[in-house]
Design an enzyme around this catalytic site. Structure first.
Site, mmCIF file in Angstrom:
data_model
loop_
_atom_site.group_PDB
_atom_site.id
_atom_site.type_symbol
_atom_site.label_atom_id
_atom_site.label_comp_id
_atom_site.label_asym_id
_atom_site.label_seq_id
_atom_site.Cartn_x
_atom_site.Cartn_y
_atom_site.Cartn_z
ATOM 1 N N ARG A 39 0.714 -0.994 0.083
ATOM 2 C CA ARG A 39 -0.100 -0.199 -0.123
ATOM 3 C C ARG A 39 0.841 1.257 -0.033
ATOM 4 N NH1 ARG A 39 -3.059 -3.580 2.679
ATOM 5 N NH2 ARG A 39 -5.315 -3.845 1.795
ATOM 6 N N LYS A 202 -18.871 -15.362 3.178
ATOM 7 C CA LYS A 202 -20.465 -15.022 3.455
ATOM 8 C C LYS A 202 -21.246 -14.546 2.203
ATOM 9 C CE LYS A 202 -20.114 -13.633 8.336
ATOM 10 N NZ LYS A 202 -20.037 -12.354 9.302
ATOM 11 N N GLY A 388 -10.136 -8.212 0.740
ATOM 12 C CA GLY A 388 -9.021 -8.615 1.936
ATOM 13 C C GLY A 388 -8.277 -9.787 1.542
ATOM 14 N N GLY A 411 -13.215 -3.986 0.358
ATOM 15 C CA GLY A 411 -14.844 -3.527 0.553
ATOM 16 C C GLY A 411 -15.159 -2.461 -0.279
#
Length: 433
Positions: A39, A202, A388, A411
């Protein structure tokens, strides 16, 4: 579709004092050493551009989840030191984000000077998008321009993302511009066939993305623990595997949408047909392949005898921890026909480390997908990675430079792929404004 917000290229930035929001939420080991500076590396083009234009910079970032309290385990001081080495010049670390000390340090900033504020999440006001905190960030940094280059949290309405834009002219940095245009480019105008590989834990986190990919993709492959809920919806037993029983109805709706598209046109919606199971996540746990749908691996392994019944069933005390070799090979084979591949979410439990070598016992399916994306089987498509756990795995394997686009925001990339707006982008000045 071009980027519709103003960037650092669209305004007079020369010799300005800039408050630059970056994403330095980097992984650290127990001793506080940075284990991957991807990053930081991705932020360098914007920083160098601003320095070339004579700007002085005040950098703001978050790190971890300190829950609005000062926790030096999440201090950005080690990040400032690493950034100094990457830039070859001093980055002055400030032990707070707002207040007299910050104001005094930045008041007489000279062109080319760089300051780094302490973790914005040490302040509870950050995550509630407090207006006063946003105003203090702007005023105490003495900034004339706010540059948003933190793609990782532009889907969050936080003070250093949204509230601060109410007090400064606000534009995008080069990273945010590239992230948004690349992701929207492959969603809105991809080279076809377009393949989406969606994993993770999920369904509830990725309902919108799954529905969007059913609409626009030619091939959707589902893996990870999320696939277990689909298996439940189809009547398969999954032992004690992670799943979302409350989302079975959702899974059935998604399957119906996929089936309807299959009847209308050439489209594949693929769920694993075999898996790697064990009774625990321990790296020494004994594994086996369960072939619940394809019945290929079991038949070959047991020939000329008939495969025992247990080879087709996950036992009550077992967990599905990875896609199996047949499923991995099917996905890799489909990729040989794809021109664009979007991947979000691991195919198995990649966090469990291996006893020998770099690939863990439940990461072989993910590794098969990675090899196919890298062209190991003959064809290399244009590749876009988000999520992620996906990016963490690629960073851990030192492969980030091998893909066409590795997103810095899990996200945010998922929200963008789902067709949702990003508050941190929406808050910036429009190009035609």
């Amino acid at each position: 579709m071009g980027f519709w917000k103003k960037t650092v290229n669209d305004i007079d930035i020369d010799n300005k004092r800039v408050l630059l929001r970056v994403d330095y939420n980097v992984p650290m080991d127990e001793s506080g050493d940075i284990t991957d500076d991807y990053r930081l590396q991705k932020s360098l083009p914007t920083i160098e551009y601003l320095l070339e234009h004579g700007c002085s910079l005040v950098l703001a970032s978050h790190l971890g989840r300190p829950d609005g309290k000062v926790d030096l385990a999440f201090s950005l001081e080690p990040v400032a030191k690493r950034l100094s080495k990457l830039l070859g010049k001093e980055v002055i670390f400030l032990k707070s984000c707002v207040g007299e000390a910050v104001s005094k340090a930045t008041a007489d900033a000279k062109p080319g000077q760089i300051f780094m504020l302490e973790n914005v999440r040490f302040y509870k006001e950050e995550e509630i998008n407090d207006e006063e905190f946003g105003k203090r960030l702007a005023e105490d940094s003495h900034a004339e321009v706010f540059v948003q280059d933190c793609f990782g949290v532009v889907h969050r309405a936080h003070a250093s993302i949204v509230a601060v834009t109410h007090y400064l002219p606000s534009v995008a940095g080069l990273l945010v511009e590239n992230e948004v245009t690349t992701i929207l480019g492959v969603m809105d105008n991809p080279q076809r066939p377009l393949m989406a590989i969606i994993g993770g834990a999920k369904i509830s986190d990725k309902i919108d993305a799954l529905n969007r990919f059913i609409d626009i993709a030619d091939f959707v492959a589902v893996g990870g623990a999320m696939a277990n809920t689909f298996l439940l919806a189809q009547g398969f037993k999954i032992g004690k595997s992670v799943a979302e029983p409350k989302e079975i109805a959702t899974a059935k709706k998604i399957l119906k949408r996929a089936e309807a598209k299959i009847k209308e046109q050439n489209f594949i919606f693929y769920l694993p047909q075999d898996g790697v199971v064990a009774t625990s996540l321990d790296r020494t746990a004994q594994t086996r392949i369960v072939d619940w749908d394809a019945h290929v691996i079991a038949a070959i392994e047991n020939y000329p005898r008939q495969a025992p019944r247990r080879t087709e069933h996950v036992l009550a005390d077992e967990l599905i921890l990875d896609i199996g070799p047949f499923s991995g090979a099917f996905i890799a084979g489909g990729m040989q026909l794809a021109k664009t591949v979007i991947w979000n979410g691991a195919m198995g439990v990649t966090e469990t480390k291996a006893l020998h070598g770099p690939v863990g016992p439940f990461a072989h399916g993910t590794e098969l997908v990675v090899d196919a994306m890298l062209g190991e089987y003959g064809h290399k498509p244009f590749t876009v990675l988000g999520g992620g756990d996906t990016v963490s795995y690629i960073e851990d394997r030192k492969l980030t430079d091998c893909f066409d686009h590795v997103s810095t925001g899990g996200g945010a990339s998922m929200e963008l792929m789902s067709g949702k707006s990003l508050p941190g982008v929406d808050a910036l000045m429009d190009k035609d404004g």
